[in-house]
Write a protein that holds these residues in place. Structure first.
Motif, short mmCIF file in Angstrom:
data_model
loop_
_atom_site.label_atom_id
_atom_site.label_comp_id
_atom_site.label_asym_id
_atom_site.label_seq_id
_atom_site.Cartn_x
_atom_site.Cartn_y
_atom_site.Cartn_z
N HIS A 91 0.86 -1.19 0.00
CA HIS A 91 0.00 0.00 0.00
C HIS A 91 0.89 1.23 0.00
N THR A 92 0.79 2.04 -1.06
CA THR A 92 1.63 3.22 -1.17
C THR A 92 0.88 4.33 -1.89
N ASN A 93 1.17 5.56 -1.53
CA ASN A 93 0.52 6.72 -2.15
C ASN A 93 -1.01 6.65 -2.09
N GLY A 94 -1.51 6.04 -1.02
CA GLY A 94 -2.95 6.01 -0.82
C GLY A 94 -3.68 4.89 -1.53
N ARG A 98 -1.03 -2.92 -6.87
CA ARG A 98 -1.70 -3.59 -7.99
C ARG A 98 -2.73 -2.67 -8.64
N VAL A 99 -3.33 -1.79 -7.85
CA VAL A 99 -4.30 -0.82 -8.40
C VAL A 99 -3.57 0.23 -9.23
N GLU A 100 -2.43 0.68 -8.74
CA GLU A 100 -1.64 1.66 -9.48
C GLU A 100 -1.12 1.07 -10.80
N ALA A 101 -0.72 -0.19 -10.75
CA ALA A 101 -0.23 -0.85 -11.96
C ALA A 101 -1.35 -0.98 -12.99
N LYS A 102 -2.54 -1.29 -12.53
CA LYS A 102 -3.69 -1.42 -13.43
C LYS A 102 -4.02 -0.07 -14.06
N SER A 103 -3.96 0.98 -13.25
CA SER A 103 -4.21 2.32 -13.75
C SER A 103 -3.17 2.72 -14.79
N MET A 104 -1.92 2.37 -14.53
CA MET A 104 -0.85 2.70 -15.47
C MET A 104 -1.07 2.03 -16.82
N ALA A 105 -1.57 0.80 -16.81
CA ALA A 105 -1.81 0.07 -18.06
C ALA A 105 -2.78 0.82 -18.96
#
Length: 222
Positions: A91-94, A98-105
């Motif tokens: 859990h990082t940056n709120g 895995r959620v951040e990686a999905k958003s980046m995709a």
């Protein structure tokens, strides 16, 4: 008379309670359904994102999903080779990684669509050398994905031709546009300040109803 009124009130009360229970149950079922993970390859022909009015299916963004998973998995193995899930669940940056990686995709997909459309308007084309480089990258990606990952992704290798062409032209246009603006190429990367300003002049809408239900980190990797 009072007995009849009491019976009627009891009936009304029970009817209201039954209705409330039904509403709550329906809401709970609907919420559970909305959180249920989906199998990526079963939704290839559903819209993943709309950019400037043009719809792109999940098969159109499949490369970005697989690429981001593979890159994140590499980092996860460095973090803990035996328990890669620990890295995915950081859990990082709120938010979870895995959620951040999905958003980046999906953001990478949007980025390339925007620059590809700009390239088309500029009548851009790949040189023979650039095309060979693109073909080699495509072959390397497909090989790195391996048979199990290819099966899970659900697309055929031939389908990557258009995706890699779009990506190659997008990168070429990004360089041309950055040079024209007098800034470094990286300013127009997904997280670049100049790109964020450019993005404001475009519209995009992610199909969150399905995108949020992708089991990112388990689509093409274990």
């Amino acid at each position: 008379m009072k007995k009849q009124e009491g019976g009627r009130q009891t009936y009304v009360f029970l009817a209201v309670m039954c209705l409330l229970v039904a509403v709550v149950a329906a809401a709970a079922f609907s919420r559970a359904k909305s959180l249920e993970k989906i199998v990526f390859r079963e939704h290839l022909d559903d819209t993943a994102v709309t950019v400037d009015g043009s719809e792109y299916k999940f098969r159109d963004v499949a490369f970005y999903v697989a690429y981001q998973e593979m890159e994140t998995q590499k980092q996860a193995k460095v973090y803990d080779l035996e328990h890669t899930g620990k890295y995915w669940n950081i859990h990082t940056n709120g938010s979870f990684l895995r959620v951040e990686a999905k958003s980046m995709a999906v953001q990478m997909a949007v980025h390339d669509v925007i620059f590809y459309d700009m390239a088309v308007k500029e009548d851009a084309a790949l040189t023979e050398e650039e095309r060979i480089y693109m073909e080699n990258r495509k072959a390397d990606f497909w090989s790195d994905l391996e048979e199990e990952g290819q099966k899970r992704l659900g697309i055929q290798e031939e389908e990557l031709e258009e995706v890699f062409l779009r990506m190659a032209l997008a990168q070429k246009e990004q360089q041309r546009y950055a040079d024209a603006q007098g800034v470094d190429y990286r300013e127009y990367n997904v997280n670049g300040d100049s790109y964020r300003e450019l993005l404001k002049t475009h519209t995009y809408e992610i199909n969150d109803a399905l995108w949020d239900r992708l089991d990112f980190g388990k689509i093409t990797v274990n």
